[in-house]
Design an enzyme around this catalytic site. Structure first.
Site, PDB file in Angstrom:
ATOM      1  N   GLN A  97       0.815  -1.211   0.000  1.00 17.40           N
ATOM      2  CA  GLN A  97       0.000   0.000   0.000  1.00 17.40           C
ATOM      3  C   GLN A  97       0.847   1.258   0.000  1.00 17.40           C
ATOM      4  O   GLN A  97       2.042   1.228   0.297  1.00 17.40           O
ATOM      5  CB  GLN A  97      -0.921   0.010   1.226  1.00 17.40           C
ATOM      6  CG  GLN A  97      -0.188  -0.092   2.547  1.00 17.40           C
ATOM      7  CD  GLN A  97      -1.132  -0.260   3.729  1.00 17.40           C
ATOM      8  OE1 GLN A  97      -1.326   0.682   4.505  1.00 17.40           O
ATOM      9  NE2 GLN A  97      -1.708  -1.463   3.867  1.00 17.40           N
ATOM     10  N   HIS A  99       0.044   5.618   1.157  1.00 16.60           N
ATOM     11  CA  HIS A  99      -0.893   6.590   1.696  1.00 16.60           C
ATOM     12  C   HIS A  99      -0.759   7.881   0.898  1.00 16.60           C
ATOM     13  O   HIS A  99       0.338   8.242   0.461  1.00 16.60           O
ATOM     14  CB  HIS A  99      -0.618   6.849   3.173  1.00 16.60           C
ATOM     15  CG  HIS A  99      -0.655   5.618   4.006  1.00 16.60           C
ATOM     16  ND1 HIS A  99      -1.697   4.727   3.971  1.00 16.60           N
ATOM     17  CD2 HIS A  99       0.240   5.101   4.889  1.00 16.60           C
ATOM     18  CE1 HIS A  99      -1.459   3.731   4.806  1.00 16.60           C
ATOM     19  NE2 HIS A  99      -0.290   3.934   5.370  1.00 16.60           N
ATOM     20  N   GLU A 134       3.119   8.212   8.766  1.00 12.50           N
ATOM     21  CA  GLU A 134       2.964   7.329   9.932  1.00 12.50           C
ATOM     22  C   GLU A 134       4.316   6.864  10.446  1.00 12.50           C
ATOM     23  O   GLU A 134       5.299   6.793   9.714  1.00 12.50           O
ATOM     24  CB  GLU A 134       2.059   6.137   9.619  1.00 12.50           C
ATOM     25  CG  GLU A 134       2.597   5.151   8.622  1.00 12.50           C
ATOM     26  CD  GLU A 134       1.591   4.042   8.302  1.00 12.50           C
ATOM     27  OE1 GLU A 134       0.377   4.287   8.367  1.00 12.50           O
ATOM     28  OE2 GLU A 134       2.046   2.936   7.964  1.00 12.50           O
ATOM     29  N   HIS A 250       4.845   0.378   1.023  1.00 10.42           N
ATOM     30  CA  HIS A 250       5.229  -0.432   2.180  1.00 10.42           C
ATOM     31  C   HIS A 250       4.233  -1.556   2.378  1.00 10.42           C
ATOM     32  O   HIS A 250       3.123  -1.554   1.825  1.00 10.42           O
ATOM     33  CB  HIS A 250       5.303   0.423   3.453  1.00 10.42           C
ATOM     34  CG  HIS A 250       4.023   1.080   3.844  1.00 10.42           C
ATOM     35  ND1 HIS A 250       3.495   2.167   3.174  1.00 10.42           N
ATOM     36  CD2 HIS A 250       3.135   0.802   4.839  1.00 10.42           C
ATOM     37  CE1 HIS A 250       2.361   2.528   3.732  1.00 10.42           C
ATOM     38  NE2 HIS A 250       2.115   1.714   4.742  1.00 10.42           N
ATOM     39  N   ARG A 269      -4.349   0.392  -2.052  1.00 10.03           N
ATOM     40  CA  ARG A 269      -3.751  -0.947  -2.022  1.00 10.03           C
ATOM     41  C   ARG A 269      -3.369  -1.435  -3.413  1.00 10.03           C
ATOM     42  O   ARG A 269      -4.066  -1.165  -4.389  1.00 10.03           O
ATOM     43  CB  ARG A 269      -4.725  -1.938  -1.375  1.00 10.03           C
ATOM     44  CG  ARG A 269      -5.083  -1.578   0.071  1.00 10.03           C
ATOM     45  CD  ARG A 269      -6.110  -2.537   0.649  1.00 10.03           C
ATOM     46  NE  ARG A 269      -6.431  -2.177   2.020  1.00 10.03           N
ATOM     47  CZ  ARG A 269      -7.382  -1.307   2.368  1.00 10.03           C
ATOM     48  NH1 ARG A 269      -8.114  -0.741   1.412  1.00 10.03           N
ATOM     49  NH2 ARG A 269      -7.603  -1.027   3.621  1.00 10.03           N
TER      50      ARG A 269
END
Length: 392
Positions: A97, A99, A134, A250, A269
């Site tokens: 995936q 972000h 993140e 990642h 994804r």
């Protein structure tokens, strides 16, 4: 200081024991427990618990954001708490995936709204307007993939899997990955069939090839099975961490960790999942830089606190460790703080009023900014997330 009651996600890749044992009976699941969410995200909001009442953390913050978040934080984040704090427990691999950045998140969210896709629909990639940097900090041995390998490394590993390639000088890891995701299913299946034999034979010679073999058993026709030789494979020890920027590809493979991110649930994804895959969107959002991956370690900022210096304006993660000889004392001026105790027990005591709150393993609590200072005593380990201050 307020105790939190949090949401648990039962995704199929979750562990049957880690979060359950951490929470000590506070959650009851017959199946897997994959994530524990601490925050105000609408897909899993926390509640503040008192003796006879439960109230949404978001509603409490919204009543007085300056006192609760802090003056500086409330000015910078008028929409409320800007971070989401999680525990994740992966018994099986999560999807490949990326972000989105802010612009892509905003455009994607409004596009899916205009298409009439319900917010909770599995057909969505964008559930809010936020970007999603993140930070993941390992609680156990943790295996992950992050960012494209340098071309020479990926080329050599693919050759070990009997993939036919040209000269290394003309090879690009990101380009190979893009071409792989663009192949028709027949060509993908034929490639993976050839690779599977080599991966089985050589699984013990290299950790990345071992993961290709494992993924091939779970997802035999998914091009994402080759991700371990195309992306950097990282094995984290407890308290080692990874920072993932928007657009950075990642996948989390196995293990338990604390994770903190901008307050978002946006995921694009590309494979290794039964959930919605949007490879076209993923390739548009992708950062194609090829370089080794660095591991973060915390920096001591006092006798009891270690901080992770991530490049995020929404959050800062710390570990607080106390024992009978050393108490933690907070700064007098600070923003909101959310705590999770992962080991031991103790109490938090407000300096001015002397009010205290006991905590033990599995407890989480919020300390509003209006509490000027406090101490943590006992014997235990806690993870703290706050909004970093911007110095004038």
């Amino acid at each position: 200081m307020r105790i939190l009651k949090n949401s648990v996600k039962d995704y199929t890749w979750g562990s049957s024991s880690f979060i359950q044992e951490l929470m000590g009976g506070r959650v009851s699941f017959r199946g897997p427990a994959a994530e524990l969410w601490l925050g105000t995200h609408p897909m899993g909001p926390s509640k503040i618990v008192s003796e006879d009442n439960e109230e949404s953390l978001e509603e409490v913050i919204n009543r007085n954001p300056v006192e609760f978040l802090g003056k500086d934080a409330a000015r910078r984040f008028p929409s409320g708490l800007p971070f989401l704090f999680k525990v994740i427990a992966a018994a099986k691999p999560l999807s490949i995936q990326v972000h989105p950045d802010r612009l892509r998140a905003r455009e994607g969210f409004h596009r899916e709204n205009a298409a009439g896709i319900p917010l909770g629909s599995p057909l969505r990639s964008y559930r809010d307007e936020s970007h999603k940097p993140e930070l993941l900090c390992a609680l156990s041995e943790f295996h992950a993939l992050k960012g494209f390998r340098p071309a020479g490394e990926a080329w050599a590993l693919l050759r070990d899997l009997d993939v036919e390639l040209g000269e290394v000088e003309s090879f690009s890891t990101a380009k190979f990955f893009r071409n792989l995701l663009s192949m028709d299913q027949g060509a993908v299946s034929a490639l993976l069939h050839r690779v599977s034999g080599a991966a089985k034979e050589r699984a013990g010679t290299d950790a990345a090839i071992g993961w290709v073999f494992k993924l091939g058993l779970q997802y035999p026709d998914d091009p994402g099975c080759l991700a371990p030789v195309l992306l950097n494979l990282i094995s984290l020890r407890p308290q080692e961490a990874l920072y993932v920027s928007p657009g950075e590809i990642h996948a989390y493979l196995e293990g338990a960790a604390v994770e903190v991110m901008a307050n978002s649930d946006n995921v694009i994804r590309g494979g290794l999942t039964a959930k919605r895959i949007d490879r076209t969107e993923l390739m548009e959002a992708l950062n194609v830089e090829e370089k080794p991956c660095s591991v973060m370690v915390p920096v001591a900022v006092g006798s009891c606190e270690m901080q992770y210096r991530a490049q995020a304006e929404e959050f800062m993660l710390s570990i607080i460790e106390v024992d009978g000889a050393h108490a933690y004392r907070s700064a007098e001026k600070r923003n909101i703080e959310v705590y999770l105790c992962t080991c031991g027990s103790g109490k938090i005591t407000e300096a001015q009023q002397g009010c205290s709150l006991p905590f033990e393993r599995g407890d989480s609590f919020v300390v509003p900014a209006f509490i000027a200072s406090y101490s943590l005593t006992g014997t235990g380990k806690l993870f703290k997330v706050t909004i970093p201050s911007i110095q004038p």
